[in-house]
Each structure stands twice: as C-alpha cells, then as structure tokens.
Design a protein around this motif. Sequence first.
Motif, PDB file in Angstrom:
ATOM      1  N   MET A   1       0.820  -1.195   0.000  1.00 25.58           N
ATOM      2  CA  MET A   1       0.000   0.000   0.000  1.00 25.58           C
ATOM      3  C   MET A   1       0.867   1.263   0.000  1.00 25.58           C
ATOM      4  O   MET A   1       0.516   2.245  -0.639  1.00 25.58           O
ATOM      5  N   ARG A   2       2.002   1.213   0.751  1.00 21.65           N
ATOM      6  CA  ARG A   2       2.893   2.369   0.778  1.00 21.65           C
ATOM      7  C   ARG A   2       3.439   2.667  -0.608  1.00 21.65           C
ATOM      8  O   ARG A   2       3.548   3.833  -1.000  1.00 21.65           O
ATOM      9  N   LEU A   3       3.786   1.620  -1.336  1.00 22.58           N
ATOM     10  CA  LEU A   3       4.347   1.806  -2.677  1.00 22.58           C
ATOM     11  C   LEU A   3       3.343   2.501  -3.592  1.00 22.58           C
ATOM     12  O   LEU A   3       3.685   3.467  -4.273  1.00 22.58           O
ATOM     13  N   ILE A   4       2.106   2.033  -3.560  1.00 23.03           N
ATOM     14  CA  ILE A   4       1.065   2.646  -4.398  1.00 23.03           C
ATOM     15  C   ILE A   4       0.844   4.096  -3.989  1.00 23.03           C
ATOM     16  O   ILE A   4       0.763   4.991  -4.836  1.00 23.03           O
ATOM     17  N   GLY A   5       0.761   4.342  -2.675  1.00 17.94           N
ATOM     18  CA  GLY A   5       0.576   5.709  -2.187  1.00 17.94           C
ATOM     19  C   GLY A   5       1.725   6.617  -2.602  1.00 17.94           C
ATOM     20  O   GLY A   5       1.510   7.745  -3.037  1.00 17.94           O
ATOM     21  N   ASN A   6       2.959   6.116  -2.480  1.00 19.29           N
ATOM     22  CA  ASN A   6       4.121   6.924  -2.851  1.00 19.29           C
ATOM     23  C   ASN A   6       4.181   7.199  -4.346  1.00 19.29           C
ATOM     24  O   ASN A   6       4.528   8.315  -4.757  1.00 19.29           O
ATOM     25  N   VAL A   7       3.838   6.221  -5.160  1.00 17.62           N
ATOM     26  CA  VAL A   7       3.861   6.425  -6.615  1.00 17.62           C
ATOM     27  C   VAL A   7       2.804   7.450  -7.015  1.00 17.62           C
ATOM     28  O   VAL A   7       3.084   8.390  -7.772  1.00 17.62           O
ATOM     29  N   LEU A   8       1.581   7.294  -6.498  1.00 17.93           N
ATOM     30  CA  LEU A   8       0.523   8.264  -6.800  1.00 17.93           C
ATOM     31  C   LEU A   8       0.892   9.651  -6.281  1.00 17.93           C
ATOM     32  O   LEU A   8       0.689  10.653  -6.963  1.00 17.93           O
ATOM     33  N   TRP A   9       1.439   9.702  -5.086  1.00 14.37           N
ATOM     34  CA  TRP A   9       1.866  10.972  -4.502  1.00 14.37           C
ATOM     35  C   TRP A   9       2.892  11.656  -5.394  1.00 14.37           C
ATOM     36  O   TRP A   9       2.793  12.845  -5.659  1.00 14.37           O
ATOM     37  N   PHE A  10       3.890  10.914  -5.806  1.00 12.29           N
ATOM     38  CA  PHE A  10       4.976  11.467  -6.619  1.00 12.29           C
ATOM     39  C   PHE A  10       4.418  12.070  -7.907  1.00 12.29           C
ATOM     40  O   PHE A  10       4.771  13.184  -8.284  1.00 12.29           O
ATOM     41  N   ILE A  11       3.508  11.354  -8.553  1.00 12.88           N
ATOM     42  CA  ILE A  11       2.947  11.805  -9.825  1.00 12.88           C
ATOM     43  C   ILE A  11       2.009  12.993  -9.627  1.00 12.88           C
ATOM     44  O   ILE A  11       2.009  13.935 -10.423  1.00 12.88           O
ATOM     45  N   LEU A  12       1.231  12.991  -8.548  1.00 15.30           N
ATOM     46  CA  LEU A  12       0.169  13.985  -8.373  1.00 15.30           C
ATOM     47  C   LEU A  12       0.556  15.153  -7.460  1.00 15.30           C
ATOM     48  O   LEU A  12      -0.314  15.789  -6.887  1.00 15.30           O
ATOM     49  N   GLY A  13       1.821  15.459  -7.337  1.00 11.69           N
ATOM     50  CA  GLY A  13       2.176  16.649  -6.569  1.00 11.69           C
ATOM     51  C   GLY A  13       3.463  16.545  -5.770  1.00 11.69           C
ATOM     52  O   GLY A  13       4.068  17.555  -5.444  1.00 11.69           O
ATOM     53  N   GLY A  14       3.867  15.356  -5.420  1.00 10.44           N
ATOM     54  CA  GLY A  14       5.088  15.204  -4.631  1.00 10.44           C
ATOM     55  C   GLY A  14       6.323  15.651  -5.388  1.00 10.44           C
ATOM     56  O   GLY A  14       7.247  16.220  -4.803  1.00 10.44           O
ATOM     57  N   LEU A  15       6.338  15.437  -6.677  1.00 11.78           N
ATOM     58  CA  LEU A  15       7.480  15.840  -7.503  1.00 11.78           C
ATOM     59  C   LEU A  15       7.671  17.352  -7.446  1.00 11.78           C
ATOM     60  O   LEU A  15       8.792  17.838  -7.225  1.00 11.78           O
ATOM     61  N   VAL A  16       6.603  18.092  -7.587  1.00 10.57           N
ATOM     62  CA  VAL A  16       6.687  19.560  -7.609  1.00 10.57           C
ATOM     63  C   VAL A  16       7.194  20.089  -6.273  1.00 10.57           C
ATOM     64  O   VAL A  16       8.117  20.915  -6.219  1.00 10.57           O
ATOM     65  N   MET A  17       6.623  19.633  -5.163  1.00 14.05           N
ATOM     66  CA  MET A  17       7.030  20.146  -3.857  1.00 14.05           C
ATOM     67  C   MET A  17       8.418  19.643  -3.475  1.00 14.05           C
ATOM     68  O   MET A  17       9.182  20.371  -2.846  1.00 14.05           O
ATOM     69  N   GLY A  18       8.766  18.424  -3.856  1.00 15.74           N
ATOM     70  CA  GLY A  18      10.121  17.936  -3.597  1.00 15.74           C
ATOM     71  C   GLY A  18      11.154  18.773  -4.329  1.00 15.74           C
ATOM     72  O   GLY A  18      12.208  19.121  -3.775  1.00 15.74           O
ATOM     73  N   LEU A  19      10.852  19.114  -5.583  1.00 21.55           N
ATOM     74  CA  LEU A  19      11.760  19.981  -6.345  1.00 21.55           C
ATOM     75  C   LEU A  19      11.835  21.381  -5.741  1.00 21.55           C
ATOM     76  O   LEU A  19      12.896  22.022  -5.771  1.00 21.55           O
ATOM     77  N   ALA A  20      10.726  21.853  -5.176  1.00 23.38           N
ATOM     78  CA  ALA A  20      10.745  23.165  -4.510  1.00 23.38           C
ATOM     79  C   ALA A  20      11.693  23.124  -3.311  1.00 23.38           C
ATOM     80  O   ALA A  20      12.493  24.048  -3.105  1.00 23.38           O
ATOM     81  N   TRP A  21      11.633  22.054  -2.527  1.00 20.98           N
ATOM     82  CA  TRP A  21      12.562  21.893  -1.404  1.00 20.98           C
ATOM     83  C   TRP A  21      14.002  21.878  -1.909  1.00 20.98           C
ATOM     84  O   TRP A  21      14.875  22.521  -1.329  1.00 20.98           O
ATOM     85  N   TRP A  22      14.249  21.120  -2.964  1.00 21.37           N
ATOM     86  CA  TRP A  22      15.612  21.016  -3.497  1.00 21.37           C
ATOM     87  C   TRP A  22      16.095  22.356  -4.038  1.00 21.37           C
ATOM     88  O   TRP A  22      17.260  22.695  -3.886  1.00 21.37           O
TER      89      TRP A  22
END
Length: 152
Positions: free
Chosen positions: A1-22
């Motif tokens: 379940m964590r894997l699915i949540g993380n993949v969906l998260w990454f695609i639907l917004g996690g990438l943008v905010m992670g890049l903002a942190w970086w």
Amino acid sequence: MRLIGNVLWFILGGLVMGLAWWLVGVVAFITIVGIPWGRACFVMGNFSFFPFGKEAINRKELTTRGDIGTSGFGMLGNIIWFLLAGFWLAVGHVFSAIACFITIIGIPFAIQHLKLAGIALFPIGNTVVSKEVARAARAANAQAQVNTLRQR
C-alpha cells in the motif's frame, strides 16, 4: 500500500514540492552560510518525494541526546529559516493540500501535505525515519519516563 501511495503521490504533486525543497536547498548551499539549511532541505525534499511509510521526528526524541540542531542554535536557525523560506514552502504545501481536498480521493494526500507544511515551518533538528522506528523511539522514551516516575 505504501508503494502505491508513494507512486501516486509522486505523480500527483510530490514531484513539484520535492523539487521546490531542493531548489531552496541549492540556493542555501550557494550562499555557503546556508549549508545547514540546505542539508535540511535535501532531507525534507526526499521526504516530500515519497512520504508514505516515513515520519519526521525530532532528533533529540530519536536519540535521547541533544545536538546543535536541537539546542538554542537550532531554534535560532528555525526562526531564520521561517523568515526566509519556511513560510513559502509551507504555503506551497497548504495550496497543494487545498487542491487535493477538493477531490475526495485526494484527502490522504492533502493530510500529508499539511504534515509537510508543518515541517516546512521549522525543519532544523528533525530527521526522517520509518514510522516503525519513530514509534519504537517514542515507546522507549515513554517507558523511560514511566521508570523515572516509578522511582520517585
């Protein structure tokens, strides 16, 4: 379940905010003086990419020892951080949370964004560990406190 949540998260917004942190981390590293904040940005950026199954915890709570990030210097660093970048990263997470709350299926993602917004305000002195490690550290601290109270 964590894997699915993380993949969906990454695609639907996690990438943008992670890049903002970086991005904030790169700017902090460029200033040389901001290297401690930059390091925290990269740790929290990685956490922002894949947050499910992980948790941010205070290092003093985790190790039962203080360090420079959990001392008064860490508090001063968090105040400087809040004024220069923390507020803006938190605003980004709050807007992302609002966008996720609009859809019912996005509510778990919105809750995670709100947790990250809280961390964005004061990240110095925190580290990211698995939920199991955080739970074990808190249980050990609670047991130590109970033992101390029983000895009185």
